[in-house]
Design an enzyme around this catalytic site. Structure first.
Site, mmCIF file in Angstrom:
data_model
loop_
_atom_site.group_PDB
_atom_site.id
_atom_site.type_symbol
_atom_site.label_atom_id
_atom_site.label_comp_id
_atom_site.label_asym_id
_atom_site.label_seq_id
_atom_site.Cartn_x
_atom_site.Cartn_y
_atom_site.Cartn_z
ATOM 1 N N GLU A 242 -6.669 4.500 7.825
ATOM 2 C CA GLU A 242 -6.448 5.985 7.512
ATOM 3 C C GLU A 242 -7.871 6.537 6.857
ATOM 4 O O GLU A 242 -8.111 7.827 7.085
ATOM 5 C CB GLU A 242 -5.298 6.315 6.760
ATOM 6 C CG GLU A 242 -3.814 6.014 7.581
ATOM 7 C CD GLU A 242 -3.088 5.343 6.770
ATOM 8 O OE1 GLU A 242 -2.676 5.298 5.643
ATOM 9 O OE2 GLU A 242 -2.045 4.856 7.332
ATOM 10 N N LYS B 265 0.168 4.124 -0.264
ATOM 11 C CA LYS B 265 -0.374 5.434 0.475
ATOM 12 C C LYS B 265 -0.215 6.540 -0.520
ATOM 13 O O LYS B 265 -0.398 6.624 -1.812
ATOM 14 C CB LYS B 265 -0.067 5.661 1.718
ATOM 15 C CG LYS B 265 -0.116 4.212 2.595
ATOM 16 C CD LYS B 265 -0.178 4.395 4.305
ATOM 17 C CE LYS B 265 -0.331 3.196 4.848
ATOM 18 N NZ LYS B 265 0.056 3.246 6.565
ATOM 19 N N HIS C 141 -9.474 1.082 4.819
ATOM 20 C CA HIS C 141 -8.056 1.231 5.483
ATOM 21 C C HIS C 141 -8.240 2.211 6.840
ATOM 22 O O HIS C 141 -9.096 3.052 6.832
ATOM 23 C CB HIS C 141 -7.204 1.859 4.690
ATOM 24 C CG HIS C 141 -5.598 1.989 5.196
ATOM 25 N ND1 HIS C 141 -5.273 2.958 6.067
ATOM 26 C CD2 HIS C 141 -4.612 0.949 4.931
ATOM 27 C CE1 HIS C 141 -4.062 2.453 6.440
ATOM 28 N NE2 HIS C 141 -3.564 1.395 5.955
ATOM 29 N N ASN D 252 0.824 -1.216 -0.093
ATOM 30 C CA ASN D 252 -0.142 -0.104 0.028
ATOM 31 C C ASN D 252 0.960 1.465 0.246
ATOM 32 O O ASN D 252 1.664 1.594 1.070
ATOM 33 C CB ASN D 252 -0.919 0.244 1.326
ATOM 34 C CG ASN D 252 -1.800 1.221 1.341
ATOM 35 O OD1 ASN D 252 -1.752 2.104 0.352
ATOM 36 N ND2 ASN D 252 -2.388 1.480 2.622
ATOM 37 N N GLU E 122 -5.185 -4.944 10.405
ATOM 38 C CA GLU E 122 -3.900 -3.862 10.800
ATOM 39 C C GLU E 122 -4.346 -3.145 12.075
ATOM 40 O O GLU E 122 -5.391 -2.070 12.067
ATOM 41 C CB GLU E 122 -4.176 -2.855 9.755
ATOM 42 C CG GLU E 122 -4.089 -3.388 8.215
ATOM 43 C CD GLU E 122 -3.209 -2.329 7.128
ATOM 44 O OE1 GLU E 122 -2.405 -2.635 6.681
ATOM 45 O OE2 GLU E 122 -3.587 -1.266 7.146
ATOM 46 N N GLY F 18 2.703 2.393 10.672
ATOM 47 C CA GLY F 18 3.546 3.688 10.407
ATOM 48 C C GLY F 18 4.239 3.955 12.007
ATOM 49 O O GLY F 18 4.974 5.072 11.969
ATOM 50 N N SER G 115 3.889 -2.108 10.219
ATOM 51 C CA SER G 115 5.039 -1.880 10.480
ATOM 52 C C SER G 115 5.650 -3.353 10.167
ATOM 53 O O SER G 115 6.530 -3.840 10.578
ATOM 54 C CB SER G 115 5.493 -1.832 11.812
ATOM 55 O OG SER G 115 5.230 -0.368 12.174
HETATM 56 P P1 13P Z 1 3.327 0.546 7.565
HETATM 57 O O1 13P Z 1 3.692 -0.769 7.164
HETATM 58 O O2 13P Z 1 3.805 1.722 7.121
HETATM 59 O O3 13P Z 1 3.043 0.325 9.117
HETATM 60 O O4 13P Z 1 1.760 0.630 7.083
HETATM 61 C C1 13P Z 1 0.918 -0.212 7.193
HETATM 62 C C2 13P Z 1 -0.451 -0.146 6.421
HETATM 63 O O5 13P Z 1 -1.100 0.806 6.807
HETATM 64 C C3 13P Z 1 -0.566 -0.938 5.139
HETATM 65 O O6 13P Z 1 -1.889 -0.507 4.779
#
Ligand code: 13P
Length: 255
Positions: free
Chosen positions: A97, A11, A95, A9, A167, A173, A213
């Site tokens: 976010e 982002k 997601h 992803n 997640e 992150g 992560s």
């Molecule tokens: P990270 O791997 O940067 O923690 O992000 C995970 C994520 O949100 C994947 O959709």
């Protein structure tokens, strides 16, 4: 056996050029990684360019979001058919976010999931608890509510063709990865829930990815859990070498 799905992803990152380069670098190594399924999810404006960079390689293309309506006066939105039109096979939905920054509800995600399935896209539906929810002992309850709300009204066959991503929000992150035991506990609960809501065969078929992560140095342990069927990778998916290293961990475990 469920085949691992290793998904990136991206982002809101990359440029047209750097995205094409990243996808090209992954595509160049896809031949050695055929024991796992690979998926990259760039920003929507770069989907067509990334598709071109992938060429004939075995790397699937996914979007990070879509709108549930097919077409019309919905300024700024893209539909499932549009995503298919530029070569997507998958779409990430719900997601954290989008849930927590953009305010998406389980009901919104449910409409999108149904629209994606109707258009023939594979939804990657995300669920996950906040740190305060985990600390209050509410993880299982939150996951169940999100699962039931996001997948409401789907048939067992549709659920079997859907990918779920667990997640934990506190691990996204942050560099704070869930322990393999914490991940496995939620994944096993989710599979049990799918068996209860649908049936055992559906629960066995669904791929449940872990996200939060995931890095080359923790991938083997996480992917080694019985109910972890792949990874949804943010930060580490932006470096081809790291993404490929995580995929290789999946290849090794598939032997
Ligand atoms: P990270 O791997 O940067 O923690 O992000 C995970 C994520 O949100 C994947 O959709």
């Amino acid at each position: 056996m469920r085949k691992f799905l290793i998904a990136g992803n991206w982002k809101m990152n990359t440029t047209a050029a750097s995205g094409a380069e990243l996808a090209g670098a992954v595509a160049a190594q896809a031949g050695e990684l055929s024991a796992v399924d690979l998926l990259v999810c760039p920003p929507s404006v770069y989907l067509a360019g990334v598709k071109a960079a992938i060429g004939d390689a075995n790397v699937a293309l996914g979007a990070q979001n879509m709108y549930h309506e097919a077409s019309g006066a919905f300024t700024g939105e893209v539909s499932a058919d549009m995503l298919k039109d530029v070569g997507c096979t998958h779409v990430i939905l719900g997601h954290s976010e989008r849930r927590h920054i953009l305010g998406e509800t389980d009901e919104d995600i449910n409409k999108k999931t149904k629209a994606a399935l109707a258009a023939g896209l594979i939804p990657v539906v995300c669920v996950g608890e906040l740190l305060e929810e985990r600390e209050a002992g509410k993880t299982a309850e939150v996951i169940q509510t999100q699962f039931d709300g996001s997948l409401a009204g789907l048939t067992a066959e549709q659920v079997a063709g859907t990918v779920i991503a667990y997640e934990p929000v506190w691990a996204i992150g942050t560099g704070k990865v869930a322990t393999p035991e914490q991940a496995e506990e939620v994944h096993a609960d989710l599979r049990k829930l799918i068996a209860e809501r649908y049936n055992a065969a559906t629960a066995e078929a669904v791929r449940i990815l872990y996200g939060g992560s995931v890095k080359p140095d923790n991938a083997t342990e996480l992917l080694g859990q019985d109910d972890v069927d792949g990874a949804l990778i943010g930060g580490a998916s932006l470096k081809a070498a790291d993404f490929v290293a995580i995929a290789k961990a999946g290849v090794e475990l598939s032997k």
